[in-house]
Design an enzyme around this catalytic site. Structure first.
Site, PDB file in Angstrom:
ATOM      1  CG  ASP A  69      12.042  -1.926  -3.279  1.00 40.09           C
ATOM      2  OD1 ASP A  69      11.638  -1.704  -2.459  1.00 40.09           O
ATOM      3  OD2 ASP A  69      12.121  -1.640  -4.726  1.00 40.09           O
ATOM      4  CG  PHE A 152      -0.017   2.873   0.847  1.00 39.76           C
ATOM      5  CD1 PHE A 152      -0.495   1.658   0.291  1.00 39.76           C
ATOM      6  CD2 PHE A 152       1.008   2.592   0.991  1.00 39.76           C
ATOM      7  CE1 PHE A 152      -0.338   0.606  -0.641  1.00 39.76           C
ATOM      8  CE2 PHE A 152       1.885   1.821   0.372  1.00 39.76           C
ATOM      9  CZ  PHE A 152       1.304   0.496  -0.219  1.00 39.76           C
ATOM     10  CE1 TYR A 154       5.905   9.962  -3.234  1.00 39.49           C
ATOM     11  CE2 TYR A 154       5.753   8.010  -2.808  1.00 39.49           C
ATOM     12  CZ  TYR A 154       6.494   9.063  -3.056  1.00 39.49           C
ATOM     13  OH  TYR A 154       8.026   9.232  -2.690  1.00 39.49           O
ATOM     14  CG  ASP A 155      -2.373   4.633  -3.057  1.00 40.58           C
ATOM     15  OD1 ASP A 155      -2.229   4.048  -4.190  1.00 40.58           O
ATOM     16  OD2 ASP A 155      -3.227   3.900  -2.059  1.00 40.58           O
ATOM     17  CE  LYS A 175      -3.485   0.995  -4.180  1.00 41.43           C
ATOM     18  NZ  LYS A 175      -2.989   1.444  -2.797  1.00 41.43           N
ATOM     19  NE  ARG A 181       1.468  -3.796  -2.824  1.00 38.65           N
ATOM     20  CZ  ARG A 181       1.759  -2.468  -2.778  1.00 38.65           C
ATOM     21  NH1 ARG A 181       0.789  -1.478  -3.087  1.00 38.65           N
ATOM     22  NH2 ARG A 181       2.850  -1.715  -3.031  1.00 38.65           N
TER      23      ARG A 181
HETATM   24  O1  LIG Z   1      10.475  -2.122   2.255  1.00 35.70           O
HETATM   25  P1  LIG Z   1       9.258  -2.502   2.800  1.00 35.70           P
HETATM   26  O2  LIG Z   1       9.445  -2.460   4.157  1.00 35.70           O
HETATM   27  O3  LIG Z   1       8.333  -3.010   1.953  1.00 35.70           O
HETATM   28  O4  LIG Z   1       7.897  -1.249   3.174  1.00 35.70           O
HETATM   29  P2  LIG Z   1       8.468   0.493   2.473  1.00 35.70           P
HETATM   30  O5  LIG Z   1       7.319   1.656   2.585  1.00 35.70           O
HETATM   31  O6  LIG Z   1      10.095   1.361   2.678  1.00 35.70           O
HETATM   32  O7  LIG Z   1       8.173   0.427   0.518  1.00 35.70           O
HETATM   33  P3  LIG Z   1       9.331   0.394  -0.571  1.00 35.70           P
HETATM   34  O8  LIG Z   1      10.686   0.077  -0.037  1.00 35.70           O
HETATM   35  O9  LIG Z   1       8.454  -0.455  -1.597  1.00 35.70           O
HETATM   36  O10 LIG Z   1       9.005   1.848  -0.910  1.00 35.70           O
HETATM   37  C1  LIG Z   1       7.658   2.242  -1.764  1.00 35.70           C
HETATM   38  C2  LIG Z   1       7.102   3.499  -1.546  1.00 35.70           C
HETATM   39  O11 LIG Z   1       6.363   3.183  -2.813  1.00 35.70           O
HETATM   40  C3  LIG Z   1       4.840   4.287  -2.596  1.00 35.70           C
HETATM   41  N1  LIG Z   1       4.204   2.868  -2.998  1.00 35.70           N
HETATM   42  C4  LIG Z   1       4.018   1.382  -3.101  1.00 35.70           C
HETATM   43  N2  LIG Z   1       2.970   1.411  -3.681  1.00 35.70           N
HETATM   44  C5  LIG Z   1       2.128   2.111  -3.076  1.00 35.70           C
HETATM   45  C6  LIG Z   1       0.808   1.662  -3.798  1.00 35.70           C
HETATM   46  O12 LIG Z   1       0.014   0.981  -3.865  1.00 35.70           O
HETATM   47  N3  LIG Z   1       0.248   3.344  -2.879  1.00 35.70           N
HETATM   48  C7  LIG Z   1       1.089   4.768  -3.150  1.00 35.70           C
HETATM   49  N4  LIG Z   1       1.915   4.340  -2.981  1.00 35.70           N
HETATM   50  C8  LIG Z   1       2.737   3.634  -2.813  1.00 35.70           C
HETATM   51  C9  LIG Z   1       5.028   4.402  -0.866  1.00 35.70           C
HETATM   52  O13 LIG Z   1       5.241   5.591  -0.361  1.00 35.70           O
HETATM   53  C10 LIG Z   1       5.748   2.996  -0.407  1.00 35.70           C
HETATM   54  O14 LIG Z   1       6.619   3.782   0.556  1.00 35.70           O
HETATM   55 MG   LIG Z   2      11.360  -0.143   2.022  1.00 34.46          MG
END
Ligand SMILES: O=P(O)(O)OP(=O)(O)OP(=O)(O)OC[C@H]1O[C@@H](n2cnc3c(O)ncnc32)[C@H](O)[C@@H]1O
Ligand SMILES: [Mg+2]
Length: 196
Positions: A69, A152, A154-155, A175, A181
């Site tokens: 998350d 992906f 907000y990058d 990255k 991560r």
């Molecule tokens: O819950 P899962 O199925 O894992 O997928 P999700 O896209 O819904 O993931 P989250 O609930 O953790 O939401 C995290 C959001 O934060 C952003 N995010 C997370 N890690 C990122 C990264 O490395 N670079 C850019 N944006 C990121 C991205 O928009 C994700 O959709």
């Molecule tokens: Mg999610």
């Protein structure tokens, strides 16, 4: 060796594939599982949501799993989008709309007040055992426009601290050296035995 990542985010999956490959571990995700459930993220913290996702999937498939998350925390707007990062501009999880909403809210914020960080919380859940949770951060600030096409989420609007590049201008190798991560996963490295 293979590990199930309890996520449906293809961007996360690519990064985990890359980072786990260095450890000789293969990755699968809920994108490979037919009829995988949509776990409701009802928590108020990344850790609560990571736990919810990991434990539901571990118990359902009776396997150890890792969930992720994560999100963007922006100081000038009270820590938003935070746990709402994926659905900030609506339930359809549109990266472009999410970034536009952030850029709009940040339009009149001066450069020195644009500090932000990416946060990644990983949960390792195993059926009948205690869940392990770790967190990684990556510091930066919010750009005034989108730049770059890698990564992906907000990058394209996240300027990496101490550089003039957005996260989306970095190669995947770059990255995965500095990301929230990667830092979270590094904290799990000596606990990989939990997964197998
Ligand atoms: O819950 P899962 O199925 O894992 O997928 P999700 O896209 O819904 O993931 P989250 O609930 O953790 O939401 C995290 C959001 O934060 C952003 N995010 C997370 N890690 C990122 C990264 O490395 N670079 C850019 N944006 C990121 C991205 O928009 C994700 O959709
Ligand atoms: Mg999610």
């Amino acid at each position: 060796m293979k590990v199930l990542i309890a996520t449906k985010n293809a961007g996360k999956v690519k990064e985990f594939e890359f980072m786990f490959a260095e450890m000789g571990v293969e990755v699968s995700s809920l994108l490979d599982v037919e009829d995988a459930p949509e776990v409701e993220e009802t928590g108020t913290t990344f850790a609560e949501n990571a736990r919810l996702k990991a434990e539901e999937i571990a118990n359902l498939y009776n396997l150890p799993v890792i969930s992720d998350d994560s999100g963007l925390v922006i100081d000038a707007i009270g820590g938003r989008p935070g746990v709402f990062s994926a659905r900030y501009a609506g339930i359809e999880k549109d990266d472009d709309k999410n970034m536009d909403k952030v850029l709009d809210e940040m339009r009149s914020v001066p450069e020195h007040e644009r500090t932000a960080r990416f946060v990644c919380t990983l949960a390792v859940a195993r059926p009948g055992k205690a869940t392990v949770i770790v967190e990684g951060h990556c510091e930066g600030s919010i750009a005034y426009k989108k730049t770059g096409s890698h990564g992906f989420g907000y990058d394209p609007i996240f300027l990496v601290q101490g550089t003039s590049n957005t996260m989306a201008e970095l190669t995947k190798e770059e990255k995965n050296q500095i990301s929230h991560r990667a830092k979270a996963l590094a904290k799990l490295k000596d606990q990989m035995h939990l997964l197998f």
